[in-house]
Write a protein that holds these residues in place. Structure first.
Motif, short mmCIF file in Angstrom:
data_model
loop_
_atom_site.label_atom_id
_atom_site.label_comp_id
_atom_site.label_asym_id
_atom_site.label_seq_id
_atom_site.Cartn_x
_atom_site.Cartn_y
_atom_site.Cartn_z
N LEU A 33 -9.33 13.48 -1.66
CA LEU A 33 -8.99 12.10 -1.99
C LEU A 33 -7.89 11.59 -1.07
CD1 LEU A 33 -8.88 12.70 -5.78
CD2 LEU A 33 -10.78 11.85 -4.44
N HIS A 34 -7.39 10.41 -1.40
CA HIS A 34 -6.35 9.80 -0.59
C HIS A 34 -5.03 10.53 -0.78
CE1 HIS A 34 -3.58 6.61 0.73
NE2 HIS A 34 -4.52 6.45 1.63
N LYS A 52 0.80 -1.23 0.00
CA LYS A 52 0.00 0.00 0.00
C LYS A 52 0.84 1.28 0.00
CE LYS A 52 -3.54 -2.65 0.61
NZ LYS A 52 -3.96 -3.24 -0.64
N PHE A 53 1.96 1.25 -0.71
CA PHE A 53 2.66 2.53 -0.85
C PHE A 53 3.20 2.64 -2.27
CE2 PHE A 53 6.22 -0.18 -0.31
CZ PHE A 53 7.31 0.47 -0.83
N ALA A 54 3.41 3.88 -2.70
CA ALA A 54 3.90 4.12 -4.05
C ALA A 54 5.41 3.95 -4.05
CB ALA A 54 3.52 5.53 -4.48
N TYR A 82 -2.14 9.65 -1.64
CA TYR A 82 -1.28 9.36 -2.78
C TYR A 82 -1.64 10.19 -3.99
CZ TYR A 82 0.69 5.78 -0.07
OH TYR A 82 1.35 5.14 0.92
N PHE A 83 -2.93 10.48 -4.16
CA PHE A 83 -3.33 11.30 -5.28
C PHE A 83 -2.77 12.70 -5.11
CE2 PHE A 83 -7.16 8.39 -5.20
CZ PHE A 83 -6.55 7.51 -6.06
N ILE A 85 -10.77 9.27 9.62
CA ILE A 85 -12.18 8.92 9.81
C ILE A 85 -12.61 9.24 11.24
CG2 ILE A 85 -13.82 7.02 9.79
CD1 ILE A 85 -12.01 5.77 7.61
N PHE A 117 7.44 5.24 1.79
CA PHE A 117 7.43 6.15 0.67
C PHE A 117 8.72 6.97 0.64
CE2 PHE A 117 4.30 9.30 -1.43
CZ PHE A 117 4.73 8.88 -2.66
N VAL A 174 -2.83 5.37 -11.36
CA VAL A 174 -3.91 6.19 -10.81
C VAL A 174 -5.07 6.27 -11.79
CG1 VAL A 174 -4.54 8.54 -10.22
CG2 VAL A 174 -2.52 7.55 -9.25
N PHE A 227 16.38 5.98 9.38
CA PHE A 227 15.07 5.37 9.15
C PHE A 227 15.02 3.96 9.71
CE2 PHE A 227 12.41 7.46 5.74
CZ PHE A 227 12.60 8.67 6.34
N GLU A 232 -9.39 4.60 2.67
CA GLU A 232 -8.51 4.06 3.68
C GLU A 232 -9.34 3.25 4.66
OE1 GLU A 232 -4.60 5.82 5.87
OE2 GLU A 232 -6.19 7.12 5.21
N LYS A 233 -8.83 2.08 5.01
CA LYS A 233 -9.55 1.30 6.00
C LYS A 233 -9.34 1.90 7.38
CE LYS A 233 -9.12 -2.89 3.41
NZ LYS A 233 -8.04 -3.80 3.13
N ALA A 234 -10.38 1.88 8.17
CA ALA A 234 -10.25 2.49 9.48
C ALA A 234 -9.46 1.58 10.42
CB ALA A 234 -11.63 2.76 10.07
N PRO A 277 -12.39 9.87 -9.42
CA PRO A 277 -11.25 9.54 -8.56
C PRO A 277 -11.04 8.05 -8.40
CG PRO A 277 -13.05 10.45 -7.28
CD PRO A 277 -13.39 10.66 -8.71
N LEU A 334 3.00 4.16 6.93
CA LEU A 334 3.24 3.95 5.51
C LEU A 334 4.14 5.01 4.89
CD1 LEU A 334 -0.25 2.90 4.26
CD2 LEU A 334 1.81 1.53 4.37
N ILE A 335 4.04 6.22 5.43
CA ILE A 335 4.78 7.32 4.83
C ILE A 335 6.29 7.06 4.87
CG2 ILE A 335 5.02 8.77 6.87
CD1 ILE A 335 3.92 11.06 5.13
N TYR A 336 6.73 6.23 5.83
CA TYR A 336 8.15 5.91 5.91
C TYR A 336 8.63 5.10 4.72
CZ TYR A 336 8.75 7.70 10.58
OH TYR A 336 8.84 8.54 11.63
N MET A 367 -6.17 2.61 -8.44
CA MET A 367 -5.04 2.15 -7.63
C MET A 367 -5.16 0.67 -7.31
SD MET A 367 -2.73 4.10 -7.19
CE MET A 367 -1.60 4.75 -6.02
N PHE A 377 -11.55 3.92 -3.74
CA PHE A 377 -10.37 3.68 -2.96
C PHE A 377 -10.44 4.48 -1.68
CE2 PHE A 377 -5.98 4.99 -2.07
CZ PHE A 377 -5.47 3.76 -1.81
#
Lengths: 288, 287
Positions: free
Chosen positions: B79-80, A29-31, B82-83, B155, A94, A227, B254, A286-288, A276, A90-92, A231, A284
């Motif tokens: 949006l999310h 789940k990351f780009a 990533y977009f 959320i 990325f 995109v 990291f 985000e799951k809570a 989108p 997740l941002i890590y 996704m 798409f």
């Protein structure tokens, strides 16, 4: 007609990039920007292989793709393994993948300089005429090989045990671990496969353009394609990539390459505004 | 040496803008550096073509950056993440392409030169101190706490009544304004700007600085931003290898200290107070 042919061959390369990108996206789940780094390093590898050992197109392709796969696994071990075990946000991932790409670009610039190299010519005759359109052998080959690779991959994901495990992990990592799936193994194999795709696409990009350190940035096209396609959906990514390839060739021939990036940006923006969820249509969230 | 520090401080505006966006709302922007170029170009053009005084051209640069932030924020922040990251990336390349294309206005790849020089060391130092103060207050304000809530769970924070979209938009525009202020200062300090200076790598570097310092610490962002900006200059003797060394350093951080160098540590006035109190109580205890 000419544009359509060119667009399809460009789209095939983009599809390879986009699918490699979407694969990693699916499970973690990351780009994955490091995809670009693997791409550029295998493009260089393929260039020096064919230059120094005069290997044929197919041997170069096979060795380069394997090399790409190996690189992707190394990248996983260096950059993501520890982060995954720390359960970091997740941002890590990325940012880590960005750093890897910067690092590879820099390493290449140190050892090989910022100059660009052109791949040796693999065929004596470069193109043939079909009606009034010029079709180059290399582009046709790129199109065919990419399609074959993509079809094999689709089969792999749909019908094999590995593919089922992959889809389970993409659905929920924790639960699939509890069900006895070897998540680490599957993730490393996925990285290997995405590396194979990166190796192939890097070499094709090197053949179509030239080899230079900033080649890594073409990975953004793969990102845009995923995109547009929706996704995480692999077939969506393929459709998005072909659409993008056709569109880009059309734009470059009509308004020039300098403004085409602006138009691609505007169209991606408009697309996100209107639809989108992408072509594939899965909304798409985000799951809570 | 003086100019190295000024450049580091000007870059600090970018780092602070990125801190605001990345650390508070958890969004990544790869086009942050192009706000800097928008600020520099718009204010420079206003001063050059129409001869406007510095404060007005400064305001023009800030407004232009805020407008473009609104333009990309409005459709994508719903949006999310990533977009959003993708669109900011596209925005960065699009701005560079436009600056290169309209040669008769912006000077194209040659860049814009002869911008009137209005910035000095003192102005940069004072503005950075004021900006850091403002951001510190922002983080501690209602909005700052809302941002931290929505970074952790969008959320859930929506469920307790935070207008997530509006807050994100506000923070994004604010970060664009801060970054473009740095751009205006840059333009009028160097008197020359070119499109290639504020690319994708610049924005990425800022994101990396913020993560090295620690996403939860403003002190960390400021210190890491300053040190890592100076570091390449000090590492000149290994010129080619510096980016490599510095990426390696970041990977190590990291992997082994994911919360960043500073974690949640902040320097504050009350800290000195506490140290004093502790010492005092220990002395008392001994007696």
């Amino acid at each position: 007609m000419q544009h359509i042919v060119n667009g399809f061959s460009l789209g095939a390369v983009y599809a390879l990039i986009a699918v490699g990108f979407a694969l990693i996206y699916n499970i973690l789940k990351f780009a994955n920007f490091a995809h670009g780094g693997v791409m550029v390093i295998s493009a260089y590898f393929g260039y020096f292989l064919s230059k120094n050992f005069h290997t044929s197109l197919f041997t170069t392709l096979i060795i380069t793709t394997l090399f790409g796969g190996l690189c992707a696994v190394i990248v996983e071990l260096i950059a993501f393994h520890k982060i995954r075990h720390n359960n970091s946000p997740l941002i890590y991932y990325f940012v880590s993948s960005l750093v890897i790409t910067l690092m590879i670009e820099n390493l290449i610039a140190i050892f090989k300089g910022a100059t660009s190299y052109a791949y040796p010519v693999f065929f004596k005759e470069t193109s043939f005429l079909f009606g009034e359109t010029v079709i180059s052998y290399v582009n046709t080959l790129i199109f065919i090989i990419s399609s074959v690779i993509l079809i094999i991959l689709m089969w792999l994901i749909k019908y094999t045990k590995f593919g089922i495990a992959l889809r389970a992990i993409s659905f929920n990592l924790g639960v699939s671990k509890l069900m006895g799936i070897n998540a680490d193994g599957v993730i490393i194999i996925t990285f290997f496969i995405s590396g194979l795709l990166a190796g192939a696409s890097g070499m094709f990009l090197g053949i179509s353009y030239t080899v230079y350190p900033q080649l890594a940035r073409i990975v953004v096209k793969g990102w845009i394609a995923t995109v547009i396609g929706g996704m995480g959906s692999i077939s969506g990514a393929v459709i998005g990539a072909f659409a993008l390839g056709l569109f880009e060739v059309f734009l470059i021939s009509n308004i020039g390459s300098s403004l085409s990036t602006v138009f691609i940006f505007l169209i991606t923006l408009g697309f996100l505004f209107l639809r989108p969820q992408g072509i594939a249509g899965e909304i798409f969230t985000e799951k809570a | 040496m003086n100019s190295i520090i000024v450049f580091a401080l000007i870059n600090m505006f970018g780092v602070l803008g990125t801190f605001l966006l990345t650390a508070l709302t958890g969004h990544l922007s790869f086009g942050q550096a192009s706000f800097m170029s928008i600020g520099a170009y718009v204010s420079g053009l206003l001063a050059l073509k129409w001869g406007l005084p510095f404060p007005i051209s400064l305001l023009g640069g800030l407004i232009a950056a805020a407008m473009s932030a609104l333009l990309i924020g409005l459709p994508t922040l719903k949006l999310h993440k990533y977009f959003f990251a993708l669109i900011t990336f596209g925005f960065g390349t699009a701005v560079a392409a436009l600056l290169n294309h309209f040669t008769n206005i912006t000077g194209g790849a040659m860049g814009l030169s002869n911008i009137p020089c209005k910035t000095n060391f003192l102005l940069v130092v004072i503005s950075i101190i004021i900006t850091i103060g403002l951001i510190r207050n922002f983080v501690k304000s209602n909005y700052g706490r809302m941002c931290i809530a929505l970074r952790n769970d969008e959320i859930a924070s929506e469920a307790i009544g935070i207008n997530v979209y509006k807050t994100k938009l506000l923070v994004f525009v604010l970060s664009a304004i801060i970054t473009s202020y740095g751009g205006v200062l840059y333009g009028s300090f160097v008197t020359y700007v070119e499109p290639g200076m504020f690319g994708w790598t610049k924005s990425t570097e800022w994101v990396i600085y913020v993560f090295v310092g620690g996403v939860n610490s403003l002190t960390g962002a400021v210190v890491a931003g300053f040190i890592l900006n100076i570091l390449p200059e000090l590492l000149r003797f290994v010129s080619n290898w510096r980016i490599f060394i510095y990426s390696l350093f970041i990977l190590i951080i990291f992997n082994f200290r994911p919360e960043g160098l500073f974690g949640e540590y902040e320097i504050s006035f009350s800290m000195f107070n506490n140290v004093y109190k502790n010492l005092f109580s220990k002395l008392n205890h001994r007696n």
